[in-house]
Design an enzyme around this catalytic site. Sequence first.
Site, short mmCIF file in Angstrom:
data_model
loop_
_atom_site.label_atom_id
_atom_site.label_comp_id
_atom_site.label_asym_id
_atom_site.label_seq_id
_atom_site.Cartn_x
_atom_site.Cartn_y
_atom_site.Cartn_z
N ASP A 1 -11.85 -7.03 10.09
CA ASP A 1 -11.81 -8.48 10.19
C ASP A 1 -13.05 -9.02 10.92
O ASP A 1 -13.72 -9.94 10.43
CB ASP A 1 -10.53 -8.94 10.90
CG ASP A 1 -10.22 -8.10 12.13
OD1 ASP A 1 -11.07 -7.29 12.54
OD2 ASP A 1 -9.12 -8.26 12.68
N ASP B 1 -0.45 -11.17 7.69
CA ASP B 1 0.22 -9.89 7.81
C ASP B 1 1.69 -10.07 7.43
O ASP B 1 2.24 -11.17 7.50
CB ASP B 1 0.11 -9.36 9.25
CG ASP B 1 -1.29 -8.88 9.57
OD1 ASP B 1 -2.08 -8.65 8.62
OD2 ASP B 1 -1.61 -8.74 10.76
N ASP C 1 0.81 -1.21 0.00
CA ASP C 1 0.00 0.00 0.00
C ASP C 1 0.85 1.26 0.00
O ASP C 1 0.30 2.36 -0.16
CB ASP C 1 -0.95 0.00 1.20
CG ASP C 1 -2.39 -0.22 0.79
OD1 ASP C 1 -2.62 -0.66 -0.36
OD2 ASP C 1 -3.29 0.03 1.61
#
Length: 952
Positions: free
Chosen positions: A636, A429, A227
């Site tokens: 989430d 992650d 990102d």
Amino acid sequence: MAPAVAGGGGRRNNEGVNGNAAAPACVCGFPVCACAGAAAVASAASSADMDIVAAGQIGAVNDESWVAVDLSDSDDAPAAGDVQGALDDRPVFRTEKIKGVLLHPYRVLIFVRLIAFTLFVIWRIEHKNPDAMWLWVTSIAGEFWFGFSWLLDQLPKLNPINRVPDLAVLRRRFDHADGTSSLPGLDIFVTTADPIKEPILSTANSILSILAADYPVDRNTCYLSDDSGMLLTYEAMAEAAKFATLWVPFCRKHAIEPRGPESYFELKSHPYMGRAQEEFVNDRRRVRKEYDDFKARINGLEHDIKQRSDSYNAAAGVKDGEPRATWMADGSQWEGTWIEQSENHRKGDHAGIVLVLLNHPSHARQLGPPASADNPLDFSGVDVRLPMLVYVAREKRPGCNHQKKAGAMNALTRASAVLSNSPFILNLDCDHYINNSQALRAGICFMLGRDSDTVAFVQFPQRFEGVDPTDLYANHNRIFFDGTLRALDGLQGPIYVGTGCLFRRITLYGFEPPRINVGGPCFPRLGGMFAKNRYQKPGFEMTKPGAKPVAPPPAATVAKGKHGFLPMPKKAYGKSDAFADTIPRASHPSPYAAEAAVAADEAAIAEAVMVTAAAYEKKTGWGSDIGWVYGTVTEDVVTGYRMHIKGWRSRYCSIYPHAFIGTAPINLTERLFQVLRWSTGSLEIFFSRNNPLFGSTFLHPLQRVAYINITTYPFTALFLIFYTTVPALSFVTGHFIVQRPTTMFYVYLAIVLGTLLILAVLEVKWAGVTVFEWFRNGQFWMTASCSAYLAAVLQVVTKVVFRRDISFKLTSKLPAGDEKKDPYADLYVVRWTWLMITPIIIILVNIIGSAVAFAKVLDGEWTHWLKVAGGVFFNFWVLFHLYPFAKGILGKHGKTPVVVLVWWAFTFVITAVLYINIPHIHGPGRHGAASPSHGHHSAHGTKKYDFTYAWP
């Protein structure tokens, strides 16, 4: 033979895939087979039958707290007529429940405590405190909330379930003698947002562990979402792809565990049980040298990119004040974020980028070259193919809400659909790596079992490394993972916690399950009218819940509905026809086959760039009905909730060695901000249209209770702060929560506290955690409640009232201390934050209150030591729970306990001395007659109070 895998979250350190006794474990913590060499790998296929039979006895249990579920009553039971011992008829996982000797007392004690607490509250209501009605009313409200929140937390734990994958059966069914496999495809998403705050070496290790995982190479595709859009991340991944050509074959040749190179080389010893020990030592030495060179290149990338860009800009004649581009190694300008950011090349304003670092491998095995002068490692008997690896940086433009991680995950979902379109997705992650090479197979077991077509996702527990030995801030949080999530597996399943989760792709597209049964494995008929067939999916006989899958038709024959082959209008998915065409193929692929791998050509890559455009989601269902849900920082939890309310189920998969391991923030400030983000997100869900109070009837009743608890727990801060300060202040004011306790008060209080402790002991027993972990969890709960929870309530109220968005900084994974001298130096680095104010005030109030009580006893105002002792004990109970917080803000490692105790004692003594020696604080009463009984006045007119206090 592959490393054995067992459920239990670390409870079975030496068990096989089904809980049977495994081979002796190496000192590295992995089974012997995890360190076995090429000889063991080569013999695995020939001895597969014997290994499978030995490892897979149904009902074989090696843990005193669990027993196998009666399969005749389970939704995972074999169909009638199956032979019990036949391997092909055994399920790919087995289900265990807690033994009755633990479960029945556990349930009874919950009921007993509920009754005792109800009687306690009734007694409190009947015995008012006329001298301080505000204190009485507030305390009653607090006690009611504590009881209510305890009930919300306890009810979903009535039916804990443990599931154990049977990898032997999985291999028997899906792996073939020629080395190929018919396991379904798996797309793995790794997300990163800042290569500076999230060390790029950790991301590279995560990617390398994925590429080396024990899963069919042609069925495994890895996507990295960047990102930040920075060239640093891309070039680090390019370096990782190059190093993978050496690391992955090395792992396969010697069955290395763990397969993250940084973690592997940090092991203190590397035991080897294969026949070619000398070869292993030589190979390892060579790979270690190459890895050190790899790390040096990674650490020098930032400097190299800047130096290269300066050279190209100078050659191009770029003048001062003009935009200075960032250049790639091939001499082209980077389309993403530049080092010196400018228009169209900023973190929030850059083009979309999709680059394939490793293309689709072939289906056939490809053996490596023998040892030579150019290649000192012999890979002639090793498959050297690598999984596909894709770098994705979605387009970002000013004015477009990028929706943070949820937006990145949705962009990856679309890009992966047009490139690989695997039916299952795993998200990790960037600071998590695959610690157990069998983790992907273990998770897929729960997607391929009988009736598993109703399973939306499989959640793995989060495990962490680098946490201090005392786990000062409860980073491991095993009470939640191995207690709460495992218990939810007995209902509709665990919640989604953001990482380490395996999804069925179609659930992200808004599909509904083929059947709905909210009862769970031990209560298959619970739910009554809620258990029904929604619609019949091709390939399954729907005659009964335990029906076995039959030969599925081609994906193109998926039943056509109101919106064609899609569950909702095509425009809800966006303007890409290519993406829409992938949905029917992923809607119900055969679990026994995978789509053929197709090389990612230029057209497919261009389509992937298009579906990751900044404006692609406008006027679509993405973020609401499709994909990860927007509108909260905890995307989430709400994403998993939206699946559960449709009737989907989830599964909990805890294996040993642990599936995934990540990095936890051990600094107090970072930890508090992490909890603040979670608690804020929970409250955002409560104040949104996704409030679980209004979810559909397809949500299991106790699952709804669990979600209510998850979205309301921060409110505890409002009452806990009252209970941690007012009792201490009562020593000064003389007004107490309970003025005249009776015998029944003490009886009710004793039952409430006693049953709570016994329940904790039973829960610690079946969850497989330690008493120390339970205490640590309670201590950090107090710290978080007094700081992060309170801040979350204030932030969300501000957002709701004033319509202000809430933003959070990225949790930094960079250490602040000197890790070379002390690996836990970051633990004691004090970074001041406003979140620390409230706990500090509470500590001071309780120390001062205890000192005042002590002074009043010495001064003769209070003559009943036992009554004072009860209140002082509660004050020290509060201080005990806040001790880790105090330890974190004072002193250095090893010296902190002394510093904390000295400061506490100093404050206590000074307060007591001041109270005794300053007359206007306590008035003239101490010079008069002896203190009369409670409720009367002394000769000098000073009213006296006896001390009593109700435990919250």
